[in-house]
Design an enzyme around this catalytic site. Structure first.
Site, short mmCIF file in Angstrom:
data_model
loop_
_atom_site.label_atom_id
_atom_site.label_comp_id
_atom_site.label_asym_id
_atom_site.label_seq_id
_atom_site.Cartn_x
_atom_site.Cartn_y
_atom_site.Cartn_z
N GLY A 24 0.77 -1.23 0.00
CA GLY A 24 0.00 0.00 0.00
C GLY A 24 0.80 1.28 0.00
O GLY A 24 0.23 2.37 0.05
N GLY A 26 2.66 2.32 -2.48
CA GLY A 26 2.71 2.89 -3.82
C GLY A 26 3.85 2.41 -4.68
O GLY A 26 4.21 3.07 -5.66
N LYS A 27 4.43 1.24 -4.36
CA LYS A 27 5.59 0.79 -5.14
C LYS A 27 5.20 0.45 -6.58
O LYS A 27 5.98 0.69 -7.51
CB LYS A 27 6.28 -0.38 -4.47
N THR A 28 3.99 -0.10 -6.78
CA THR A 28 3.56 -0.40 -8.15
C THR A 28 3.41 0.89 -8.95
O THR A 28 3.85 0.97 -10.11
CB THR A 28 2.23 -1.18 -8.15
N SER A 29 2.80 1.90 -8.36
CA SER A 29 2.62 3.18 -9.05
C SER A 29 3.95 3.80 -9.43
O SER A 29 4.13 4.28 -10.56
CB SER A 29 1.83 4.15 -8.16
N ASP A 51 3.75 -9.00 -7.82
CA ASP A 51 2.97 -8.68 -6.62
C ASP A 51 1.60 -9.34 -6.71
O ASP A 51 0.84 -9.08 -7.64
CB ASP A 51 2.80 -7.16 -6.53
N THR A 504 -4.33 -1.44 -2.94
CA THR A 504 -3.55 -2.54 -2.37
C THR A 504 -4.08 -3.01 -1.03
O THR A 504 -4.24 -4.22 -0.83
CB THR A 504 -2.07 -2.15 -2.26
#
Length: 592
Positions: A24, A26-29, A51, A504
């Site tokens: 949550g 924000g690593k994907t963003s 992920d 997330t």
């Protein structure tokens, strides 16, 4: 604290970039924004996600696969979305399949549960992306290969242990959580060795630690940094996502958010301050669609402002307290991923039940003294503090003492590593909790940190296994055996699942709910914590964030069949007497 804004052209000095961080943050963003930025700069980029809670397909607006898809709006960018859960299932069957029909069903069941935890999922994910990490053709075709979600220090240590490749299979002989997950991968030893070496090569790989300007995620980033650094992965950089750069001094909610963030930033540990640190400003819009991904690193606009006036009908936390009180249930779990506020919700439920005249025991793993000082002053409330590290140490020593009687030193190293896994800590804490419940008479017992469905099934399969095969250690205690049936009785146990109105945290809570159902536990209530949509903020920026919460509140409403409560974001740290405000129906910010 002034921090320079994140610039991928400075960070991306290596071919491989690994993004890691607490769920949550924000690593994907940020991984997506980095990939798009580099591709727009003329680089050939491969973005790979491992992920399980990834919303990569939502970000780019198309179906993705594990082979790689070209993004037509971003020339030079290829995106692959690996499914570690499916990979884990395939791997699990490859290990267990040869034993079906040859070993008793109870043993097969035990092996299946041994290979159903998060450790196995991570090993399966590592198996998947190792192919991308060691593929010479991909290295030649792409300037940068970006991984969304890096392996933990636990997984990497496990891969480096010689006994992991010696054919050693425990089958639950010592009571730890996930032994045997490498037993079917001996043919990959050389691939893994090369992958681990690549990770540790600072000239090839940069590890990007992503966090938020909040205490819990910052401490998690420190832990990950220290663990990976101890393994020689020292080329690290820290990105703090979601910093509010300025604030409207006329809006109390936005001012409080700014001050809370600044306090957290001032407490960054010295070991992290030695790393390169950059930041990404807080964005009000969802990071979905190519344009929003592009804007994330450059455009600070808030998007469309507005308020959510048609929220699905939900409840307040006080309604959940009323239901628990009227039902007479005596065991209450608040569950959820780290940082969503489950300890706070547990303490508030304890206070609410106490005010109704219930005798309450709050069993918490939160070391904060305020629970003892404040909750303990309330009539009818007792606080039992479970020290996670102490309980883990006691359990580890118990298991190792028995294991030393039959195992070689080489295999003991494997056992020691397994005993560091998250699931083992769950087991240790659960044992302590079971003892508290066993000793508590005529009390409602509330726990803020509960075992996952996997851990509960593991305890049961270990119990079944021990009944049929001589076992030298890791026995399920009497207290645990007595508690396990109670947990599955919906007339005796209440599970309250806590999440946030974000992608997330929602997906992780959904997966946790499925995990509990697999173990036979019923989740009736969901709680959405810290919602901006329930505040009276006048800030255009925060009103835009509130509007973007709606889709996740709607999803919770659907999955819970309307059995959910929303707690507004509070302009203060929720502790001490402030806990009561989570139950206060007169709070203006809580009104719909």
């Amino acid at each position: 604290m002034k921090i320079e804004q994140y610039n991928p052209s400075k960070t991306a000095s290596t071919k491989y970039l690994f993004f890691t961080g607490k769920g949550g943050v924000g690593k994907t963003s940020i991984a997506c924004a980095t990939a798009v930025f580099l591709a727009d700069s003329g680089k050939k980029v491969l973005l790979v996600s491992t992920d399980p809670a990834s919303n990569l397909q939502d970000v780019f607006g198309l179906e993705l696969n594990n082979k790689g898809s070209e993004i037509k709006e971003v020339p030079g960018l290829v995106v692959a979305n690996l499914d570690p859960l499916a990979a884990a299932a395939e791997y699990r069957e490859s290990v267990i399949g040869p034993y079906r029909g040859k070993l008793p069903d109870s043993v097969i069941q035990s092996m299946e549960e041994q290979l159903s935890g998060s450790c196995t999922v991570e090993i399966a994910a590592f198996n998947e992306f190792s192919e991308f990490l060691t593929d010479d053709e991909k290295a030649e075709n792409f300037d940068h290969i970006i991984f969304d979600t890096a392996p933990t220090g636990h997984t990497l240590r496990m891969l480096q242990l010689p006994s992991a490749w010696s054919g050693f299979i425990s089958e639950s002989k010592h009571g730890a959580s996930c032994l045997g997950q490498l037993s079917g991968l001996d043919s990959k030893k050389s691939v893994y060795k090369k992958a681990v070496e690549t990770l540790a090569d600072g000239g090839l790989t940069t590890l990007v630690l992503v966090t938020r300007p909040e205490t819990a995620p910052i401490l998690e980033a420190q832990r990950a940094s220290d663990e990976l650094g101890a393994l020689g992965i020292n080329h690290q950089t820290l990105v703090i996502n979601g910093i509010l750069e300025s604030h409207d001094t006329n809006d109390k909610v936005e001012t409080a958010l700014f001050e809370k963030q600044q306090t957290a930033l001032k407490s960054i540990p010295d070991s992290l301050l030695k790393r390169s640190i950059t930041m990404v400003p807080l964005r009000a819009y969802n990071i979905t669609g190519i344009e929003n991904v592009r804007h994330m690193l450059s455009y600070s606009g808030s998007g469309a402002a507005g308020t959510v006036s048609n929220l699905p009908n939900g409840y307040q936390l006080s309604d959940i307290v009323d239901e628990i009180y009227e039902s007479g249930k005596k065991v209450v779990f608040t569950m959820g991923k780290g940082g969503v506020g489950k300890t706070t919700v547990a303490a508030a439920i304890a206070l609410g039940l106490s005010q109704k005249g219930e005798k309450v025991r709050l069993a918490t793993t939160d070391p904060a003294d305020h629970l003892n000082l404040v909750v303990g002053q309330e009539s009818g409330i007792s606080v039992s503090h479970i020290d996670e590290q102490d309980e883990l140490k006691k359990y580890q020593e118990e298991v190792l003492t028995k294991a030393r009687q039959t195992m070689s030193e080489e295999d003991l190293e494997y056992v020691k590593e397994d005993l560091r896994s998250p699931c083992t800590q769950e087991i240790a804490v659960f044992r302590a909790f079971a003892d508290i419940v066993a000793k508590s008479k005529d009390e409602t017992v509330i726990l803020d940190t509960a075992p996952t469905g996997h851990t509960i099934l593991l305890l049961e399969s270990t119990q079944s296994y021990n009944q049929q095969i001589e076992n030298s250690g890791g026995d399920v205690s009497t207290a645990e055996k007595e508690l396990l049936p109670r947990l599955k009785n919906p007339n005796d146990t209440e599970v309250v699942l806590v999440t946030l109105a974000e992608a997330t945290p929602f997906y992780e809570a959904q997966r946790l709910s499925d995990d509990l159902k697999r173990a036979g536990l019923t989740v009736k209530w969901w709680v959405i914590n810290a919602s901006y949509s329930m505040t009276d903020t006048k800030s255009e920026f925060l009103r835009a964030k509130a509007a973007n919460e709606f889709q996740w509140i709607q999803k919770v409403s659907e999955i819970s069949e309307g059995q959910y409560a929303v707690i507004p974001w509070k302009p203060f740290e929720v502790k001490d007497e402030k806990l009561l405000e989570l139950l206060c129906e007169e709070d203006e910010s809580s009104k719909k």
